[in-house]
Design a protein around this motif. Structure first.
Motif, PDB file in Angstrom:
ATOM      1  N   GLU A   1     -73.108  20.357  32.527  1.00  0.00           N
ATOM      2  CA  GLU A   1     -73.244  19.014  31.965  1.00  0.00           C
ATOM      3  C   GLU A   1     -71.912  18.463  31.475  1.00  0.00           C
ATOM      4  O   GLU A   1     -71.410  17.461  31.961  1.00  0.00           O
ATOM      5  N   GLN A   2     -71.324  19.142  30.494  1.00  0.00           N
ATOM      6  CA  GLN A   2     -70.074  18.681  29.892  1.00  0.00           C
ATOM      7  C   GLN A   2     -69.391  19.856  29.205  1.00  0.00           C
ATOM      8  O   GLN A   2     -70.025  20.887  28.947  1.00  0.00           O
ATOM      9  N   PRO A   3     -68.102  19.730  28.882  1.00  0.00           N
ATOM     10  CA  PRO A   3     -67.444  20.785  28.109  1.00  0.00           C
ATOM     11  C   PRO A   3     -68.092  20.915  26.730  1.00  0.00           C
ATOM     12  O   PRO A   3     -68.581  19.936  26.161  1.00  0.00           O
ATOM     13  N   GLY A   4     -68.086  22.124  26.186  1.00  0.00           N
ATOM     14  CA  GLY A   4     -68.540  22.350  24.830  1.00  0.00           C
ATOM     15  C   GLY A   4     -67.372  22.405  23.859  1.00  0.00           C
ATOM     16  O   GLY A   4     -66.225  22.098  24.210  1.00  0.00           O
ATOM     17  N   ASP A   5     -67.661  22.832  22.644  1.00  0.00           N
ATOM     18  CA  ASP A   5     -66.637  22.856  21.597  1.00  0.00           C
ATOM     19  C   ASP A   5     -65.442  23.739  21.969  1.00  0.00           C
ATOM     20  O   ASP A   5     -64.290  23.311  21.862  1.00  0.00           O
ATOM     21  N   GLN A   6     -65.703  24.963  22.405  1.00  0.00           N
ATOM     22  CA  GLN A   6     -64.592  25.867  22.738  1.00  0.00           C
ATOM     23  C   GLN A   6     -63.868  25.411  24.004  1.00  0.00           C
ATOM     24  O   GLN A   6     -62.641  25.553  24.109  1.00  0.00           O
ATOM     25  N   GLU A   7     -64.628  24.875  24.962  1.00  0.00           N
ATOM     26  CA  GLU A   7     -63.991  24.358  26.179  1.00  0.00           C
ATOM     27  C   GLU A   7     -63.045  23.208  25.846  1.00  0.00           C
ATOM     28  O   GLU A   7     -61.938  23.112  26.393  1.00  0.00           O
ATOM     29  N   ASP A   8     -63.481  22.336  24.942  1.00  0.00           N
ATOM     30  CA  ASP A   8     -62.663  21.203  24.525  1.00  0.00           C
ATOM     31  C   ASP A   8     -61.361  21.675  23.885  1.00  0.00           C
ATOM     32  O   ASP A   8     -60.293  21.099  24.095  1.00  0.00           O
ATOM     33  N   ARG A   9     -61.432  22.741  23.127  1.00  0.00           N
ATOM     34  CA  ARG A   9     -60.234  23.248  22.446  1.00  0.00           C
ATOM     35  C   ARG A   9     -59.297  23.988  23.404  1.00  0.00           C
ATOM     36  O   ARG A   9     -58.072  23.901  23.292  1.00  0.00           O
TER      37      ARG A   9
ATOM     38  N   THR B   1     -70.323  17.573  34.932  1.00  0.00           N
ATOM     39  CA  THR B   1     -70.511  16.181  35.347  1.00  0.00           C
ATOM     40  C   THR B   1     -69.590  15.242  34.588  1.00  0.00           C
ATOM     41  O   THR B   1     -69.172  14.220  35.121  1.00  0.00           O
ATOM     42  N   THR B   2     -69.293  15.554  33.325  1.00  0.00           N
ATOM     43  CA  THR B   2     -68.325  14.774  32.551  1.00  0.00           C
ATOM     44  C   THR B   2     -67.216  15.703  32.087  1.00  0.00           C
ATOM     45  O   THR B   2     -67.437  16.900  31.879  1.00  0.00           O
ATOM     46  N   LYS B   3     -66.043  15.150  31.915  1.00  0.00           N
ATOM     47  CA  LYS B   3     -64.856  15.970  31.646  1.00  0.00           C
ATOM     48  C   LYS B   3     -64.417  15.945  30.182  1.00  0.00           C
ATOM     49  O   LYS B   3     -63.443  16.614  29.829  1.00  0.00           O
ATOM     50  N   HIS B   4     -65.095  15.186  29.332  1.00  0.00           N
ATOM     51  CA  HIS B   4     -64.775  15.163  27.906  1.00  0.00           C
ATOM     52  C   HIS B   4     -65.991  15.591  27.085  1.00  0.00           C
ATOM     53  O   HIS B   4     -67.123  15.304  27.460  1.00  0.00           O
ATOM     54  N   PHE B   5     -65.729  16.248  25.977  1.00  0.00           N
ATOM     55  CA  PHE B   5     -66.758  16.739  25.062  1.00  0.00           C
ATOM     56  C   PHE B   5     -67.308  15.587  24.220  1.00  0.00           C
ATOM     57  O   PHE B   5     -66.563  14.898  23.537  1.00  0.00           O
ATOM     58  N   LYS B   6     -68.627  15.404  24.286  1.00  0.00           N
ATOM     59  CA  LYS B   6     -69.289  14.402  23.450  1.00  0.00           C
ATOM     60  C   LYS B   6     -70.001  15.128  22.313  1.00  0.00           C
ATOM     61  O   LYS B   6     -70.779  16.055  22.552  1.00  0.00           O
ATOM     62  N   PHE B   7     -69.758  14.702  21.092  1.00  0.00           N
ATOM     63  CA  PHE B   7     -70.282  15.451  19.956  1.00  0.00           C
ATOM     64  C   PHE B   7     -70.479  14.545  18.748  1.00  0.00           C
ATOM     65  O   PHE B   7     -69.996  13.412  18.692  1.00  0.00           O
ATOM     66  N   GLU B   8     -71.209  15.079  17.778  1.00  0.00           N
ATOM     67  CA  GLU B   8     -71.260  14.478  16.459  1.00  0.00           C
ATOM     68  C   GLU B   8     -70.771  15.527  15.467  1.00  0.00           C
ATOM     69  O   GLU B   8     -70.959  16.722  15.667  1.00  0.00           O
TER      70      GLU B   8
ATOM     71  N   THR C   1     -74.754   6.339  31.745  1.00  0.00           N
ATOM     72  CA  THR C   1     -73.575   5.502  31.982  1.00  0.00           C
ATOM     73  C   THR C   1     -72.308   6.343  31.974  1.00  0.00           C
ATOM     74  O   THR C   1     -71.419   6.167  32.823  1.00  0.00           O
ATOM     75  N   GLU C   2     -72.207   7.277  31.036  1.00  0.00           N
ATOM     76  CA  GLU C   2     -71.018   8.132  30.952  1.00  0.00           C
ATOM     77  C   GLU C   2     -70.935   9.085  32.140  1.00  0.00           C
ATOM     78  O   GLU C   2     -69.846   9.315  32.687  1.00  0.00           O
ATOM     79  N   VAL C   3     -72.072   9.627  32.547  1.00  0.00           N
ATOM     80  CA  VAL C   3     -72.092  10.506  33.724  1.00  0.00           C
ATOM     81  C   VAL C   3     -71.658   9.732  34.973  1.00  0.00           C
ATOM     82  O   VAL C   3     -70.844  10.215  35.773  1.00  0.00           O
ATOM     83  N   ASN C   4     -72.188   8.531  35.137  1.00  0.00           N
ATOM     84  CA  ASN C   4     -71.819   7.714  36.295  1.00  0.00           C
ATOM     85  C   ASN C   4     -70.349   7.316  36.259  1.00  0.00           C
ATOM     86  O   ASN C   4     -69.679   7.279  37.301  1.00  0.00           O
ATOM     87  N   ALA C   5     -69.842   7.020  35.065  1.00  0.00           N
ATOM     88  CA  ALA C   5     -68.428   6.633  34.929  1.00  0.00           C
ATOM     89  C   ALA C   5     -67.507   7.769  35.355  1.00  0.00           C
ATOM     90  O   ALA C   5     -66.446   7.542  35.941  1.00  0.00           O
ATOM     91  N   CYS C   6     -67.920   9.000  35.071  1.00  0.00           N
ATOM     92  CA  CYS C   6     -67.089  10.166  35.370  1.00  0.00           C
ATOM     93  C   CYS C   6     -67.283  10.689  36.793  1.00  0.00           C
ATOM     94  O   CYS C   6     -66.528  11.554  37.244  1.00  0.00           O
TER      95      CYS C   6
END
Length: 209
Positions: free
Chosen positions: A52-60, A92-99, A114-119
């Motif tokens: 789906e997307q990078p996680g916290d450790q992947e982002d770091r 599918t997306t290359k940036h980590f989305k988080f709260e 929308t974010e998946v389609n954009a990427c």
């Protein structure tokens, strides 16, 4: 912005794409992420696995599937008979989305359609370069991105299908993070391995053919 297409260098190979993705502003996810996390693995891989997307450790760390879900995936791949070193791993997306909760803790948020389609142009570029024979979709976001929004993991997981618009086969299964969230990890894990074993058999058939 309309999406990532203007940021994807035409005809670039993986090193050029990996460098260019750091400048992508195709959606708003880049604003809070540490960095873009591009795919990793050999350009000649027979198998592409899409999460789906990078996680916290992947982002770091800047690499896909290096956190707890990645370790779960490593274990399952070994058990199913697929070598991770021969797989190209991406999302599918290359940036980590988080709260952010309780100070520094960052909790995953599902990317929007929308974010998946954009990427998507980045993923299309990866598939263009690698030309996999088999694609394994990890989770509903990846499966619906590749097979359409009507696809249901619960009904069609572990089934070998033809991948639309590509000369490749596809198998969809759960994301390994779903195992970590489950109350019955062992049962969910064994189902995951069974799906990967179907993929491994399909891969052997493709390699033999």
């Amino acid at each position: 912005m309309s999406g990532a297409e203007e940021f994807v260098p035409p005809q670039a190979r993986l090193p050029g794409l990996r460098k260019a993705v750091q400048d992508c502003r195709g959606c708003g996810l880049y604003r809070d992420a540490t960095q873009a996390v591009f795919g990793a693995g050999p350009e000649t891989a027979w198998v592409v696995m899409i999460g789906e997307q990078p996680g916290d450790q992947e982002d770091r760390k800047g690499e896909p599937f290096v956190g707890p879900a990645g370790r779960m995936l490593d274990r399952a791949l070994a058990e199913a008979g697929i070598r991770r070193s021969e797989v190209y791993l991406t999302n599918t997306t290359k940036h980590f989305k988080f709260e952010r909760v309780s100070g520094k803790r960052r909790i995953h948020q599902k990317p929007s359609r929308t974010e998946v389609n954009a990427c998507r142009p980045w993923l299309d570029a990866e598939l263009r370069v690698v030309k996999p024979h088999l694609v394994i979709c990890l989770g509903a976001t990846a499966a619906q991105g590749m097979l359409g929004t009507s696809f249901r993991i619960t009904k069609e997981r572990g089934t070998v299908l033809d991948l639309p618009d590509h000369e490749a086969q596809v198998v969809a299964t759960i994301h390994p993070s779903a195992i970590l969230r489950s109350d019955d990890r062992e049962a969910v894990y064994q189902g995951f391995v069974a799906d990967l074993q179907v993929a491994a058999q399909a891969l052997r058939s493709l390699q033999a053919g």
